[in-house]
Design a protein around this motif. Structure first.
Motif, mmCIF file in Angstrom:
data_model
loop_
_atom_site.group_PDB
_atom_site.id
_atom_site.type_symbol
_atom_site.label_atom_id
_atom_site.label_comp_id
_atom_site.label_asym_id
_atom_site.label_seq_id
_atom_site.Cartn_x
_atom_site.Cartn_y
_atom_site.Cartn_z
ATOM 1 N N ALA A 32 2.398 10.999 1.578
ATOM 2 C CA ALA A 32 1.752 11.075 2.891
ATOM 3 C C ALA A 32 0.381 10.424 2.776
ATOM 4 C CB ALA A 32 1.612 12.526 3.334
ATOM 5 N N PRO A 33 -0.120 9.852 3.877
ATOM 6 C CA PRO A 33 -1.418 9.164 3.818
ATOM 7 C C PRO A 33 -2.579 10.128 3.655
ATOM 8 C CG PRO A 33 -0.531 9.114 6.062
ATOM 9 C CD PRO A 33 0.550 9.661 5.177
ATOM 10 N N ASP A 34 -2.482 11.344 4.211
ATOM 11 C CA ASP A 34 -3.573 12.307 4.061
ATOM 12 C C ASP A 34 -3.009 13.732 4.073
ATOM 13 O OD1 ASP A 34 -3.017 12.955 6.698
ATOM 14 O OD2 ASP A 34 -4.597 11.667 7.500
ATOM 15 N N ALA A 35 -3.916 14.697 3.880
ATOM 16 C CA ALA A 35 -3.489 16.093 3.722
ATOM 17 C C ALA A 35 -2.784 16.608 4.979
ATOM 18 C CB ALA A 35 -4.700 16.972 3.393
ATOM 19 N N GLU A 36 -3.308 16.232 6.129
ATOM 20 C CA GLU A 36 -2.733 16.728 7.385
ATOM 21 C C GLU A 36 -1.283 16.247 7.547
ATOM 22 O OE1 GLU A 36 -5.194 15.518 10.669
ATOM 23 O OE2 GLU A 36 -3.729 16.285 12.119
ATOM 24 N N ASN A 82 0.828 -1.193 0.000
ATOM 25 C CA ASN A 82 0.000 0.000 0.000
ATOM 26 C C ASN A 82 0.860 1.239 0.000
ATOM 27 O OD1 ASN A 82 -2.618 -0.840 -0.094
ATOM 28 N ND2 ASN A 82 -2.804 -1.117 2.121
ATOM 29 N N GLU A 83 0.943 1.901 -1.134
ATOM 30 C CA GLU A 83 1.807 3.080 -1.174
ATOM 31 C C GLU A 83 0.992 4.334 -0.849
ATOM 32 O OE1 GLU A 83 5.502 4.637 -3.914
ATOM 33 O OE2 GLU A 83 4.602 2.699 -4.212
ATOM 34 N N TRP A 84 1.571 5.204 -0.031
ATOM 35 C CA TRP A 84 0.920 6.478 0.263
ATOM 36 C C TRP A 84 0.883 7.322 -1.000
ATOM 37 C CZ3 TRP A 84 4.127 8.026 5.218
ATOM 38 C CH2 TRP A 84 3.729 7.221 6.291
ATOM 39 N N PRO A 85 -0.201 8.121 -1.167
ATOM 40 C CA PRO A 85 -0.267 8.958 -2.371
ATOM 41 C C PRO A 85 0.804 10.053 -2.378
ATOM 42 C CG PRO A 85 -2.116 9.408 -0.905
ATOM 43 C CD PRO A 85 -1.398 8.215 -0.340
ATOM 44 N N LEU A 86 1.049 10.575 -3.578
ATOM 45 C CA LEU A 86 2.063 11.624 -3.782
ATOM 46 C C LEU A 86 1.403 12.994 -3.701
ATOM 47 C CD1 LEU A 86 5.121 11.940 -4.641
ATOM 48 C CD2 LEU A 86 4.292 12.128 -6.991
ATOM 49 N N TRP A 87 2.064 13.906 -3.020
ATOM 50 C CA TRP A 87 1.579 15.290 -2.866
ATOM 51 C C TRP A 87 2.635 16.245 -3.406
ATOM 52 C CZ3 TRP A 87 -3.166 16.074 -0.191
ATOM 53 C CH2 TRP A 87 -3.689 14.919 0.407
ATOM 54 N N TRP A 129 1.184 24.986 0.949
ATOM 55 C CA TRP A 129 0.064 24.341 0.272
ATOM 56 C C TRP A 129 0.492 22.940 -0.099
ATOM 57 C CZ3 TRP A 129 -1.223 28.332 -4.175
ATOM 58 C CH2 TRP A 129 -1.887 29.442 -3.617
ATOM 59 N N VAL A 130 -0.387 21.970 0.065
ATOM 60 C CA VAL A 130 -0.129 20.648 -0.495
ATOM 61 C C VAL A 130 -1.294 20.270 -1.401
ATOM 62 C CG1 VAL A 130 1.347 19.782 1.366
ATOM 63 C CG2 VAL A 130 -1.130 19.477 1.510
ATOM 64 N N VAL A 131 -0.992 19.656 -2.520
ATOM 65 C CA VAL A 131 -2.002 19.274 -3.507
ATOM 66 C C VAL A 131 -1.714 17.845 -3.932
ATOM 67 C CG1 VAL A 131 -2.997 19.824 -5.759
ATOM 68 C CG2 VAL A 131 -2.030 21.652 -4.363
ATOM 69 N N ARG A 132 -2.741 17.017 -3.983
ATOM 70 C CA ARG A 132 -2.528 15.654 -4.472
ATOM 71 C C ARG A 132 -1.973 15.722 -5.895
ATOM 72 N NH1 ARG A 132 -5.264 10.780 -2.226
ATOM 73 N NH2 ARG A 132 -5.106 9.976 -4.345
ATOM 74 N N ALA A 133 -0.880 15.017 -6.148
ATOM 75 C CA ALA A 133 -0.234 15.101 -7.463
ATOM 76 C C ALA A 133 -1.198 14.674 -8.575
ATOM 77 C CB ALA A 133 1.024 14.244 -7.478
#
Lengths: 333, 93
Positions: free
Chosen positions: B27-31, B2-7, B51-55
């Motif tokens: 990271a697993p989530d925005a926080e 399970n790979e964490w999504p890219l931000w 700012w972080v944005v899901r890639a």
């Protein structure tokens, strides 16, 4: 260097007239100094070579934390300990910048990291040597990070945009590493007889492995020539090594330390230092997995990955649960 | 696995400047992405805002369209002030 003896998969370097139209356009862009970006067309060999080079570089940053981590709890003062922690944290960051650059080439973080853990992709030979005294921590910052800067500054101009940008960030932070190292060695060199002896002993053990970091002479290496054509290698191993020797010898002299090379001599004609022959057999042994710490380093990384699995999965499960709860709440509203 | 999504991470360095892309992280989530970005990209007072944005939420122009997409700018040099000569006698304009 942090990436050593990178295989390009090429048998020989092609001239522009032998290339396909796409390859030629690509090479002409590189020759014109235009950066290649993630979504641009690129030859498979360029992509594969960069993945190898950048991931080996990243693994070196990560494994490079281990020899230094050995001294966190034994640093002589709280200030030295805080500085060492900050440096080690930087190395983790450098690993992250580099893994991110590798990911832009279409590989995943877990694939790349898995190749380190399985031993498929190497990290720099230098991190397979043990840190047996506090003086080693200073000497690593001074010599190993010093050598790394020598290699990384030209890479800021390499042809691949994401790699070049990562190098710019790394270089900004690396200068702190070298200076804090020299500061440690300077304190020892100005200290008691025992402390001076420690500093000299560390220099004796790290000097030759530091020179080996740059890799064997490129000679007729097809891979070096290909990497140079692609502008992902900007100076030859020997050029970088010479620059390093020229820069470092006066720094050792200032400290009153002796570089452990009886053949080291200033050459008035060339304007460079001449130095003795490097034991490339030792280098090959270390790269082949038989250095003093190879097994220990890899075992530590594998254990960290395995021990952290529950935590990575737990955070992901928590994030998914929260996302589902939010979606359900949105539906109910 | 399970790979964490890219931000993708954007940092605003000082009041008055725009957020600038500085890099990416998993990271697993925005926080957690904000926390990690703080640790990785602002250790030397580089930023006042993150700012972080899901890639995978970013839409990018295609490199293949570069020529037609940006061509209109090439033929309109008069959009630059330096296109217009100013007589030496007129000192400031």
């Amino acid at each position: 260097m942090y990436a050593q003896m990178i295989d390009t998969g090429m048998k020989r370097v092609q001239g522009l007239d032998e290339m396909s139209a796409e390859e030629r356009t690509f090479q002409e862009r590189i020759d014109a100094g235009i950066k290649i970006e993630a979504k641009d067309w690129m030859p498979d060999g360029y992509r594969r070579t960069l993945v190898r080079q950048i991931s080996q570089h990243a693994h070196s940053e990560i494994v490079g934390q281990l020899p230094e981590g050995n001294w966190v709890t034994r640093a002589p003062t709280l200030k030295r300990k805080a500085i060492l922690l900050a440096k080690i944290q930087d190395e983790a960051g450098h690993g992250l910048y580099l893994y991110s650059a590798a990911e832009t080439l279409g590989v995943t973080r877990d694939q790349v990291y898995g190749d380190l853990l399985s031993g498929k992709v190497k990290y720099s030979s230098i991190f397979n040597y043990p840190t047996t005294s506090w003086a080693d921590i200073g000497t690593i910052g001074w010599l190993v990070d010093g050598a790394a800067i020598m290699n990384q500054i030209p890479l800021c101009r390499c042809s691949y945009g994401p790699y070049a940008r990562a190098m710019v960030r790394v270089c900004k932070e690396e200068s702190f590493h070298q200076r804090q190292g020299y500061d440690i060695v300077m304190a020892l060199a100005c200290g008691t007889i025992e402390q001076r002896r420690m500093a000299q002993d560390a220099l004796n053990r790290w000097w030759w492995p530091a020179l080996m970091m740059f890799g064997p002479p490129d000679g007729d290496s097809v891979h070096s020539a290909q990497s140079a054509q692609w502008k992902i290698k900007l100076l030859s191993n020997d050029e970088l090594r010479q620059k390093f020797v020229d820069q470092t010898v006066p720094q050792a002299e200032y400290l009153g330390l002796t570089v452990p090379d009886p053949e080291l001599k200033w050459n008035e004609d060339t304007g460079h230092y001449d130095f003795g022959a490097i034991d490339w057999q030792e280098f090959r042994d270390v790269v082949a997995g038989n250095g003093p710490c190879n097994r220990d380093r890899l075992r530590t990384r594998v254990q960290a990955w395995d021990d952290g699995a529950w935590f990575r999965d737990g955070l992901l499960a928590h994030a998914q649960k929260r996302a589902q709860a939010q979606a359900a709440a949105a539906r109910a509203a | 696995m399970n790979e964490w999504p890219l931000w993708e991470v954007f940092i605003r360095s000082q009041h008055g400047l725009a957020h600038k892309h500085v890099g990416s992280l998993h990271a697993p989530d925005a926080e957690m992405a904000i926390n990690n970005a703080r640790d990785v990209y602002t250790r030397r007072s580089e930023g006042l805002s993150i700012w972080v944005v899901r890639a995978d939420g970013i839409v990018a122009s295609s490199p293949g369209d570069k020529a037609p997409l940006f061509e209109p700018a090439n033929s309109k040099v008069y959009r630059h002030p330096t296109f217009f000569p100013v007589p030496d006698e007129v000192k400031h304009m």
